[in-house]
Design a protein around this motif. Structure first.
Motif, PDB file in Angstrom:
ATOM      1  N   HIS A 199       0.865  -1.188   0.000  1.00 31.06           N
ATOM      2  CA  HIS A 199       0.000   0.000   0.000  1.00 31.06           C
ATOM      3  C   HIS A 199       0.901   1.237   0.000  1.00 31.06           C
ATOM      4  O   HIS A 199       1.117   1.863   1.024  1.00 31.06           O
ATOM      5  N   ASN A 200       1.438   1.546  -1.179  1.00 28.87           N
ATOM      6  CA  ASN A 200       2.308   2.705  -1.335  1.00 28.87           C
ATOM      7  C   ASN A 200       1.739   3.561  -2.462  1.00 28.87           C
ATOM      8  O   ASN A 200       1.978   3.303  -3.645  1.00 28.87           O
ATOM      9  N   LEU A 201       0.954   4.564  -2.087  1.00 30.07           N
ATOM     10  CA  LEU A 201       0.232   5.356  -3.085  1.00 30.07           C
ATOM     11  C   LEU A 201       1.169   6.166  -3.973  1.00 30.07           C
ATOM     12  O   LEU A 201       0.764   6.614  -5.047  1.00 30.07           O
ATOM     13  N   ARG A 202       2.417   6.341  -3.563  1.00 31.85           N
ATOM     14  CA  ARG A 202       3.375   7.069  -4.392  1.00 31.85           C
ATOM     15  C   ARG A 202       3.907   6.232  -5.547  1.00 31.85           C
ATOM     16  O   ARG A 202       4.544   6.765  -6.452  1.00 31.85           O
TER      17      ARG A 202
ATOM     18  N   GLY B 242      -1.316  -1.313 -10.532  1.00 32.75           N
ATOM     19  CA  GLY B 242       0.029  -1.840 -10.601  1.00 32.75           C
ATOM     20  C   GLY B 242       0.540  -2.500  -9.341  1.00 32.75           C
ATOM     21  O   GLY B 242       1.115  -3.578  -9.392  1.00 32.75           O
ATOM     22  N   SER B 243       0.315  -1.859  -8.189  1.00 30.97           N
ATOM     23  CA  SER B 243       0.903  -2.403  -6.967  1.00 30.97           C
ATOM     24  C   SER B 243      -0.014  -2.365  -5.756  1.00 30.97           C
ATOM     25  O   SER B 243       0.392  -2.789  -4.667  1.00 30.97           O
ATOM     26  N   LEU B 244      -1.229  -1.865  -5.895  1.00 36.76           N
ATOM     27  CA  LEU B 244      -2.148  -1.833  -4.754  1.00 36.76           C
ATOM     28  C   LEU B 244      -2.707  -3.234  -4.566  1.00 36.76           C
ATOM     29  O   LEU B 244      -3.544  -3.696  -5.339  1.00 36.76           O
ATOM     30  N   SER B 245      -2.229  -3.913  -3.547  1.00 38.62           N
ATOM     31  CA  SER B 245      -2.534  -5.321  -3.334  1.00 38.62           C
ATOM     32  C   SER B 245      -3.905  -5.480  -2.689  1.00 38.62           C
ATOM     33  O   SER B 245      -4.180  -4.902  -1.630  1.00 38.62           O
ATOM     34  N   LEU B 246      -4.752  -6.265  -3.334  1.00 38.62           N
ATOM     35  CA  LEU B 246      -6.084  -6.577  -2.805  1.00 38.62           C
ATOM     36  C   LEU B 246      -6.109  -8.062  -2.476  1.00 38.62           C
ATOM     37  O   LEU B 246      -6.171  -8.899  -3.359  1.00 38.62           O
ATOM     38  N   ASN B 247      -6.011  -8.345  -1.193  1.00 35.35           N
ATOM     39  CA  ASN B 247      -6.019  -9.732  -0.768  1.00 35.35           C
ATOM     40  C   ASN B 247      -6.786  -9.905   0.529  1.00 35.35           C
ATOM     41  O   ASN B 247      -7.057  -8.930   1.238  1.00 35.35           O
TER      42      ASN B 247
ATOM     43  N   GLY C  35       3.793   4.687   5.901  1.00 36.31           N
ATOM     44  CA  GLY C  35       2.557   3.954   5.714  1.00 36.31           C
ATOM     45  C   GLY C  35       2.482   2.634   6.445  1.00 36.31           C
ATOM     46  O   GLY C  35       1.747   1.730   6.030  1.00 36.31           O
ATOM     47  N   THR C  36       3.205   2.495   7.546  1.00 38.93           N
ATOM     48  CA  THR C  36       3.218   1.213   8.258  1.00 38.93           C
ATOM     49  C   THR C  36       1.880   0.890   8.912  1.00 38.93           C
ATOM     50  O   THR C  36       1.617  -0.265   9.245  1.00 38.93           O
ATOM     51  N   GLU C  37       1.026   1.908   9.083  1.00 42.47           N
ATOM     52  CA  GLU C  37      -0.276   1.655   9.711  1.00 42.47           C
ATOM     53  C   GLU C  37      -1.145   0.729   8.853  1.00 42.47           C
ATOM     54  O   GLU C  37      -2.046   0.058   9.374  1.00 42.47           O
ATOM     55  N   HIS C  38      -0.861   0.652   7.542  1.00 43.79           N
ATOM     56  CA  HIS C  38      -1.669  -0.225   6.704  1.00 43.79           C
ATOM     57  C   HIS C  38      -1.232  -1.685   6.820  1.00 43.79           C
ATOM     58  O   HIS C  38      -2.038  -2.591   6.571  1.00 43.79           O
ATOM     59  N   PHE C  39       0.005  -1.910   7.194  1.00 42.52           N
ATOM     60  CA  PHE C  39       0.486  -3.276   7.384  1.00 42.52           C
ATOM     61  C   PHE C  39       0.136  -3.809   8.772  1.00 42.52           C
ATOM     62  O   PHE C  39      -0.098  -5.002   8.954  1.00 42.52           O
ATOM     63  N   ALA C  40       0.078  -2.919   9.756  1.00 43.45           N
ATOM     64  CA  ALA C  40      -0.132  -3.315  11.153  1.00 43.45           C
ATOM     65  C   ALA C  40      -1.366  -4.185  11.369  1.00 43.45           C
ATOM     66  O   ALA C  40      -1.309  -5.142  12.166  1.00 43.45           O
TER      67      ALA C  40
ATOM     68  N   ALA D 284       6.952  -1.709  -0.520  1.00 38.83           N
ATOM     69  CA  ALA D 284       5.630  -2.233  -0.187  1.00 38.83           C
ATOM     70  C   ALA D 284       5.047  -1.578   1.061  1.00 38.83           C
ATOM     71  O   ALA D 284       3.847  -1.271   1.113  1.00 38.83           O
ATOM     72  N   VAL D 285       5.894  -1.372   2.057  1.00 42.86           N
ATOM     73  CA  VAL D 285       5.454  -0.797   3.334  1.00 42.86           C
ATOM     74  C   VAL D 285       6.360   0.392   3.630  1.00 42.86           C
ATOM     75  O   VAL D 285       7.324   0.286   4.383  1.00 42.86           O
ATOM     76  N   PRO D 286       6.075   1.536   3.026  1.00 48.05           N
ATOM     77  CA  PRO D 286       6.939   2.701   3.231  1.00 48.05           C
ATOM     78  C   PRO D 286       6.888   3.177   4.679  1.00 48.05           C
ATOM     79  O   PRO D 286       5.927   2.908   5.404  1.00 48.05           O
ATOM     80  N   SER D 287       7.915   3.876   5.085  1.00 50.46           N
ATOM     81  CA  SER D 287       8.017   4.323   6.480  1.00 50.46           C
ATOM     82  C   SER D 287       6.851   5.195   6.885  1.00 50.46           C
ATOM     83  O   SER D 287       6.474   5.227   8.058  1.00 50.46           O
TER      84      SER D 287
END
Length: 260
Positions: A166-169, A248-253, A218-223, A213-216
């Motif tokens: 989840h890296n919108l950049r 391209g990279s927004l993972s939907l799982n 944006g870690t709240e989305h991985f937590a 994948a988990v930018p500094s």
């Protein structure tokens, strides 16, 4: 029957209006799971150093996003709360020596209501939203989720709502998945399927392309992954139910933990 815990990627807020493989999967999942008495959601969009919990009798719908079509701001998810479940959570947090803050009037953020609008569109199941703390270690996040594992035996569905990649950049205008995003997701998958906590707790150092994948910022989305895993730590089994990508990279799982 013991309900599973789930990690659900919430993607873009537009998921609420979209019709595609992932949105249809969530609709089907809500119909196929045993109907829960209540739903507890750890949302990436409530990142707080204090463990917080909604205690409302009914929830407003937060439109905590900008620049979307007008139709998005007209959507409502008028779910009720549950005093009985919030009291149960409070007692479990207290037993775990975890300070928590009851919060009135916040509403459900889009990390919660967007996925629930697909899974349970009638909004007829009580919902309690819980914050995450991205500053805590994965071990601590997992331990907090584990405090609530017995709720699953009481027909309460526990969901962690976020995004593994989840890296919108780094998103693009194609749905063809980026190789680096797939490689990261597959590393996570291998270690979830073997419940390899040593590797997962150190994903930021061990996983390929972890910084992308988990930018500094944006870690709240991985937590939420660790909170959901902790809620099924008594069974320690994981199953990936779906994997798709947008932009391209927004993972939907969606990952299912435990459940019997």
């Amino acid at each position: 029957m013991t309900l599973p815990a789930l990690f659900v990627a919430h993607g873009s807020p537009m998921l609420a209006l979209e019709d595609h493989e992932y949105s249809r999967f969530l609709e089907t999942l809500g119909r196929e799971l045993p109907a829960p008495e209540a739903i507890v959601v750890f949302s990436a969009h409530w990142d707080s150093p204090e463990q917080s919990m909604t205690v409302d009798e009914s929830h407003d719908t937060m439109h905590d996003f900008y620049g979307f079509p007008d139709a998005m701001y007209e959507l409502r998810y008028p779910a009720k709360g549950s005093a009985a479940v919030t009291q149960r959570i409070a007692s479990l947090f207290e037993a775990g020596n975890l300070h928590y803050e009851p919060v009135l009037g916040r509403g459900l953020d889009h990390g919660a209501w967007v996925i629930l609008s697909k899974m349970y569109p009638n909004a007829d199941i009580p919902v309690i939203e819980l914050s995450v703390d991205s500053r805590r270690s994965p071990e601590e996040q997992y331990a907090i989720g584990a405090m609530l594992k017995e709720l699953r035996q009481d027909n309460v569905l526990i969901i962690g709502s976020g995004g593994l990649v989840h890296n919108l950049r780094l998103i693009s205008q194609t749905d063809e998945p980026e190789a680096w995003a797939v490689e990261f997701d597959e590393w996570i998958a291998r270690n979830l399927e073997t419940w390899n906590l040593k590797e997962l707790f150190n994903y930021d150092k061990k996983a390929p392309h972890a910084r992308e994948a988990v930018p500094s910022y944006g870690t709240e989305h991985f937590a939420p992954l660790f909170y959901a895993m902790g809620a099924a730590s008594d069974e320690a089994k994981a199953k990936r139910l779906i994997q798709t990508y947008q932009y391209g990279s927004l993972s939907l799982n969606c990952w299912m933990f435990g459940g019997s």
